[in-house]
Write a protein that holds these residues in place. Structure first.
Motif, PDB file in Angstrom:
ATOM      1  N   PHE A 138    -121.158 -65.036 -49.987  1.00  0.00           N
ATOM      2  CA  PHE A 138    -120.653 -63.899 -49.211  1.00  0.00           C
ATOM      3  C   PHE A 138    -119.686 -63.057 -50.045  1.00  0.00           C
ATOM      4  O   PHE A 138    -118.908 -62.277 -49.510  1.00  0.00           O
ATOM      5  N   LEU A 139    -119.786 -63.152 -51.374  1.00  0.00           N
ATOM      6  CA  LEU A 139    -118.919 -62.369 -52.254  1.00  0.00           C
ATOM      7  C   LEU A 139    -119.012 -60.864 -51.989  1.00  0.00           C
ATOM      8  O   LEU A 139    -117.985 -60.181 -52.002  1.00  0.00           O
ATOM      9  N   PRO A 140    -120.203 -60.294 -51.703  1.00  0.00           N
ATOM     10  CA  PRO A 140    -120.232 -58.869 -51.380  1.00  0.00           C
ATOM     11  C   PRO A 140    -119.347 -58.509 -50.180  1.00  0.00           C
ATOM     12  O   PRO A 140    -118.697 -57.471 -50.182  1.00  0.00           O
ATOM     13  N   ALA A 141    -119.262 -59.388 -49.183  1.00  0.00           N
ATOM     14  CA  ALA A 141    -118.407 -59.132 -48.015  1.00  0.00           C
ATOM     15  C   ALA A 141    -116.930 -59.322 -48.360  1.00  0.00           C
ATOM     16  O   ALA A 141    -116.063 -58.709 -47.742  1.00  0.00           O
ATOM     17  N   VAL A 142    -116.630 -60.172 -49.359  1.00  0.00           N
ATOM     18  CA  VAL A 142    -115.249 -60.327 -49.822  1.00  0.00           C
ATOM     19  C   VAL A 142    -114.809 -59.059 -50.539  1.00  0.00           C
ATOM     20  O   VAL A 142    -113.719 -58.541 -50.319  1.00  0.00           O
ATOM     21  N   ASN A 143    -115.671 -58.545 -51.408  1.00  0.00           N
ATOM     22  CA  ASN A 143    -115.342 -57.342 -52.169  1.00  0.00           C
ATOM     23  C   ASN A 143    -115.314 -56.089 -51.312  1.00  0.00           C
ATOM     24  O   ASN A 143    -114.613 -55.134 -51.635  1.00  0.00           O
ATOM     25  N   ASP A 144    -116.078 -56.072 -50.233  1.00  0.00           N
ATOM     26  CA  ASP A 144    -116.118 -54.935 -49.308  1.00  0.00           C
ATOM     27  C   ASP A 144    -116.107 -55.497 -47.888  1.00  0.00           C
ATOM     28  O   ASP A 144    -117.155 -55.811 -47.335  1.00  0.00           O
ATOM     29  N   PRO A 145    -114.907 -55.673 -47.290  1.00  0.00           N
ATOM     30  CA  PRO A 145    -114.792 -56.321 -45.990  1.00  0.00           C
ATOM     31  C   PRO A 145    -115.621 -55.682 -44.875  1.00  0.00           C
ATOM     32  O   PRO A 145    -115.921 -56.339 -43.881  1.00  0.00           O
ATOM     33  N   GLY A 146    -116.042 -54.460 -45.031  1.00  0.00           N
ATOM     34  CA  GLY A 146    -116.873 -53.818 -44.024  1.00  0.00           C
ATOM     35  C   GLY A 146    -118.349 -54.149 -44.168  1.00  0.00           C
ATOM     36  O   GLY A 146    -119.159 -53.825 -43.299  1.00  0.00           O
ATOM     37  N   LYS A 147    -118.702 -54.804 -45.272  1.00  0.00           N
ATOM     38  CA  LYS A 147    -120.101 -55.114 -45.536  1.00  0.00           C
ATOM     39  C   LYS A 147    -120.501 -56.385 -44.792  1.00  0.00           C
ATOM     40  O   LYS A 147    -119.818 -57.393 -44.858  1.00  0.00           O
ATOM     41  N   PRO A 148    -121.636 -56.373 -44.109  1.00  0.00           N
ATOM     42  CA  PRO A 148    -122.076 -57.586 -43.418  1.00  0.00           C
ATOM     43  C   PRO A 148    -122.598 -58.624 -44.401  1.00  0.00           C
ATOM     44  O   PRO A 148    -122.958 -58.299 -45.530  1.00  0.00           O
ATOM     45  N   HIS A 149    -122.631 -59.873 -43.970  1.00  0.00           N
ATOM     46  CA  HIS A 149    -123.188 -60.951 -44.796  1.00  0.00           C
ATOM     47  C   HIS A 149    -124.477 -61.468 -44.171  1.00  0.00           C
ATOM     48  O   HIS A 149    -125.542 -61.297 -44.714  1.00  0.00           O
ATOM     49  N   ARG A 150    -124.376 -62.068 -43.036  1.00  0.00           N
ATOM     50  CA  ARG A 150    -125.538 -62.540 -42.290  1.00  0.00           C
ATOM     51  C   ARG A 150    -125.657 -61.707 -41.017  1.00  0.00           C
ATOM     52  O   ARG A 150    -124.659 -61.269 -40.463  1.00  0.00           O
ATOM     53  N   SER A 151    -126.868 -61.548 -40.535  1.00  0.00           N
ATOM     54  CA  SER A 151    -127.045 -60.812 -39.281  1.00  0.00           C
ATOM     55  C   SER A 151    -126.972 -61.738 -38.074  1.00  0.00           C
ATOM     56  O   SER A 151    -126.688 -61.290 -36.970  1.00  0.00           O
ATOM     57  N   THR A 152    -127.197 -63.037 -38.286  1.00  0.00           N
ATOM     58  CA  THR A 152    -127.166 -63.996 -37.184  1.00  0.00           C
ATOM     59  C   THR A 152    -126.626 -65.341 -37.655  1.00  0.00           C
ATOM     60  O   THR A 152    -126.632 -65.640 -38.846  1.00  0.00           O
ATOM     61  N   LEU A 153    -126.170 -66.120 -36.692  1.00  0.00           N
ATOM     62  CA  LEU A 153    -125.762 -67.500 -36.931  1.00  0.00           C
ATOM     63  C   LEU A 153    -126.394 -68.384 -35.863  1.00  0.00           C
ATOM     64  O   LEU A 153    -126.587 -67.951 -34.722  1.00  0.00           O
ATOM     65  N   TYR A 154    -126.678 -69.621 -36.225  1.00  0.00           N
ATOM     66  CA  TYR A 154    -127.219 -70.603 -35.295  1.00  0.00           C
ATOM     67  C   TYR A 154    -126.272 -71.791 -35.276  1.00  0.00           C
ATOM     68  O   TYR A 154    -125.809 -72.228 -36.327  1.00  0.00           O
ATOM     69  N   HIS A 155    -125.975 -72.302 -34.089  1.00  0.00           N
ATOM     70  CA  HIS A 155    -125.064 -73.437 -33.951  1.00  0.00           C
ATOM     71  C   HIS A 155    -125.669 -74.487 -33.037  1.00  0.00           C
ATOM     72  O   HIS A 155    -126.458 -74.173 -32.145  1.00  0.00           O
TER      73      HIS A 155
END
Length: 176
Positions: free
Chosen positions: A130-147
Protein backbone atom coordinates in the motif's frame (compact mmCIF):
# COMPACT_ATOMS: atom_id res chain seq x y z
CA UNK A 1 -24.00 0.88 30.82
CA UNK A 2 -24.61 -2.85 31.03
CA UNK A 3 -22.36 -4.33 28.32
CA UNK A 4 -22.98 -7.87 27.23
CA UNK A 5 -22.14 -10.21 24.43
CA UNK A 6 -24.88 -10.87 21.92
CA UNK A 7 -26.29 -14.41 21.92
CA UNK A 8 -24.14 -16.80 19.93
CA UNK A 9 -21.22 -14.39 19.70
CA UNK A 10 -19.03 -15.32 22.59
CA UNK A 11 -18.60 -16.50 26.12
CA UNK A 12 -20.74 -14.02 28.03
CA UNK A 13 -24.46 -14.28 27.46
CA UNK A 14 -25.55 -12.06 30.35
CA UNK A 15 -24.73 -8.46 31.26
CA UNK A 16 -21.55 -7.87 33.22
CA UNK A 17 -21.93 -6.55 36.73
CA UNK A 18 -20.96 -2.88 37.01
CA UNK A 19 -17.92 -3.70 39.21
CA UNK A 20 -16.61 -6.16 36.61
CA UNK A 21 -17.17 -3.63 33.82
CA UNK A 22 -15.19 -1.01 35.73
CA UNK A 23 -12.37 -3.51 36.29
CA UNK A 24 -12.27 -4.38 32.57
CA UNK A 25 -12.07 -0.69 31.62
CA UNK A 26 -9.46 0.12 34.26
CA UNK A 27 -7.20 -2.72 33.11
CA UNK A 28 -7.60 -1.74 29.46
CA UNK A 29 -6.65 1.88 30.14
CA UNK A 30 -3.73 0.81 32.35
CA UNK A 31 -2.38 -1.45 29.58
CA UNK A 32 -2.86 1.31 27.01
CA UNK A 33 -1.07 3.85 29.20
CA UNK A 34 1.82 1.46 29.85
CA UNK A 35 2.19 0.66 26.16
CA UNK A 36 2.10 4.34 25.24
CA UNK A 37 4.89 5.04 27.73
CA UNK A 38 7.08 2.24 26.32
CA UNK A 39 6.55 3.38 22.71
CA UNK A 40 7.62 6.85 23.87
CA UNK A 41 10.84 5.40 25.31
CA UNK A 42 11.61 3.60 22.03
CA UNK A 43 11.01 6.73 19.95
CA UNK A 44 13.09 8.86 22.32
CA UNK A 45 15.98 6.38 22.08
CA UNK A 46 15.81 6.41 18.27
CA UNK A 47 16.05 10.22 18.39
CA UNK A 48 18.83 10.20 20.98
CA UNK A 49 20.99 7.81 18.99
CA UNK A 50 20.29 9.43 15.62
CA UNK A 51 18.72 6.21 14.32
CA UNK A 52 15.37 7.94 13.74
CA UNK A 53 16.67 9.46 10.50
CA UNK A 54 16.96 6.05 8.85
CA UNK A 55 14.36 3.96 10.70
CA UNK A 56 10.83 3.19 9.62
CA UNK A 57 8.56 2.85 12.63
CA UNK A 58 5.27 0.99 12.35
CA UNK A 59 2.79 1.08 15.19
CA UNK A 60 -0.15 -1.26 14.90
CA UNK A 61 -1.99 -3.69 17.12
CA UNK A 62 -4.74 -6.22 17.20
CA UNK A 63 -8.32 -5.11 17.12
CA UNK A 64 -8.80 -4.42 20.82
CA UNK A 65 -12.18 -4.69 22.52
CA UNK A 66 -15.64 -3.45 21.53
CA UNK A 67 -16.47 -1.88 24.91
CA UNK A 68 -20.21 -2.28 24.49
CA UNK A 69 -20.47 -1.19 20.87
CA UNK A 70 -23.27 -3.24 19.32
CA UNK A 71 -23.78 -4.72 22.81
CA UNK A 72 -20.44 -6.56 22.63
CA UNK A 73 -17.51 -6.37 25.01
CA UNK A 74 -14.90 -8.59 23.40
CA UNK A 75 -13.64 -8.77 19.84
CA UNK A 76 -15.75 -11.48 18.36
CA UNK A 77 -17.41 -9.75 15.45
CA UNK A 78 -16.84 -8.23 12.04
CA UNK A 79 -18.29 -4.83 13.02
CA UNK A 80 -16.02 -1.86 12.29
CA UNK A 81 -14.92 -1.40 15.92
CA UNK A 82 -13.67 -4.99 15.95
CA UNK A 83 -12.07 -5.04 12.51
CA UNK A 84 -10.36 -1.67 12.27
CA UNK A 85 -6.92 -1.51 13.84
CA UNK A 86 -4.59 1.41 14.41
CA UNK A 87 -1.64 1.73 12.07
CA UNK A 88 0.88 4.53 12.16
CA UNK A 89 3.82 4.45 9.77
CA UNK A 90 6.60 7.02 10.04
CA UNK A 91 10.14 7.39 8.86
CA UNK A 92 12.28 8.76 6.07
CA UNK A 93 10.37 9.36 2.86
CA UNK A 94 6.96 8.92 4.49
CA UNK A 95 4.79 12.04 4.54
CA UNK A 96 4.33 13.32 8.10
CA UNK A 97 0.96 14.21 9.57
CA UNK A 98 -1.09 12.59 6.80
CA UNK A 99 -4.09 10.34 7.31
CA UNK A 100 -5.38 7.79 4.84
CA UNK A 101 -8.68 5.96 4.75
CA UNK A 102 -7.28 3.37 2.34
CA UNK A 103 -8.64 -0.14 2.81
CA UNK A 104 -5.72 -2.39 3.77
CA UNK A 105 -5.08 -5.71 5.46
CA UNK A 106 -2.30 -5.96 8.05
CA UNK A 107 -0.74 -8.59 5.81
CA UNK A 108 -0.23 -5.81 3.23
CA UNK A 109 2.38 -4.34 5.57
CA UNK A 110 5.17 -6.78 4.58
CA UNK A 111 5.17 -6.02 0.84
CA UNK A 112 4.78 -2.32 1.66
CA UNK A 113 7.93 -2.29 3.77
CA UNK A 114 9.77 -4.37 1.17
CA UNK A 115 8.93 -1.80 -1.52
CA UNK A 116 9.83 1.12 0.75
CA UNK A 117 13.32 -0.19 1.47
CA UNK A 118 13.87 -1.54 -2.04
CA UNK A 119 13.88 -5.22 -1.07
CA UNK A 120 12.37 -7.80 -3.41
CA UNK A 121 8.93 -9.09 -2.50
CA UNK A 122 9.05 -12.89 -2.42
CA UNK A 123 6.90 -14.56 -5.05
CA UNK A 124 4.96 -16.40 -2.35
CA UNK A 125 3.57 -13.17 -0.93
CA UNK A 126 -0.08 -12.85 -1.94
CA UNK A 127 -0.82 -9.42 -0.47
CA UNK A 128 -0.20 -6.00 -1.99
CA UNK A 129 1.97 -3.06 -1.07
CA UNK A 130 0.00 0.00 0.00
CA UNK A 131 3.02 2.29 -0.51
CA UNK A 132 1.16 4.32 -3.19
CA UNK A 133 -1.51 5.16 -0.56
CA UNK A 134 1.24 6.09 1.94
CA UNK A 135 2.85 8.46 -0.56
CA UNK A 136 -0.53 9.91 -1.57
CA UNK A 137 -3.06 9.55 1.28
CA UNK A 138 -5.95 10.31 -1.08
CA UNK A 139 -5.08 7.37 -3.31
CA UNK A 140 -7.10 4.18 -2.75
CA UNK A 141 -5.41 0.83 -2.17
CA UNK A 142 -8.06 -1.87 -2.27
CA UNK A 143 -11.63 -1.40 -3.42
CA UNK A 144 -13.02 -4.06 -1.06
CA UNK A 145 -12.21 -6.05 2.06
CA UNK A 146 -13.51 -9.43 3.20
CA UNK A 147 -13.68 -10.44 6.87
CA UNK A 148 -14.65 -13.54 8.79
CA UNK A 149 -15.14 -14.45 12.42
CA UNK A 150 -15.12 -18.21 12.95
CA UNK A 151 -18.10 -19.87 11.28
CA UNK A 152 -20.44 -17.26 12.72
CA UNK A 153 -19.93 -14.14 10.61
CA UNK A 154 -18.80 -12.98 7.21
CA UNK A 155 -18.51 -9.41 5.99
CA UNK A 156 -17.79 -7.66 2.75
CA UNK A 157 -16.87 -3.97 2.74
CA UNK A 158 -16.15 -1.33 0.17
CA UNK A 159 -15.50 2.37 0.66
CA UNK A 160 -19.13 3.13 1.53
CA UNK A 161 -21.05 -0.03 2.42
CA UNK A 162 -20.61 -3.09 4.56
CA UNK A 163 -22.78 -6.18 4.54
CA UNK A 164 -22.58 -8.71 7.36
CA UNK A 165 -23.95 -12.25 7.22
CA UNK A 166 -24.60 -13.92 10.59
CA UNK A 167 -24.81 -17.72 10.89
CA UNK A 168 -25.66 -17.91 7.18
CA UNK A 169 -29.11 -16.54 8.03
CA UNK A 170 -29.32 -12.94 9.18
CA UNK A 171 -27.99 -10.03 7.12
CA UNK A 172 -27.20 -6.42 8.08
CA UNK A 173 -26.28 -3.70 5.61
CA UNK A 174 -24.50 -0.54 6.77
CA UNK A 175 -23.86 2.75 4.99
CA UNK A 176 -20.49 3.58 6.52
Amino acid sequence: IRPYDAPGLGHFKTPLKLERWRDVLARYYAYTTGLDRQVGHILAELERTGAATNTIVVFTSDNGHSFSDQGLIHKQSVYEQDIRVPMIVSGPGIPAGERSEALVYLSDLFPTLCRRIGAPIPGTVETQSFLPAVNDPGKPHRSTLYHAYREEMRAFRDGQYKIILFDNQRVRLFDL
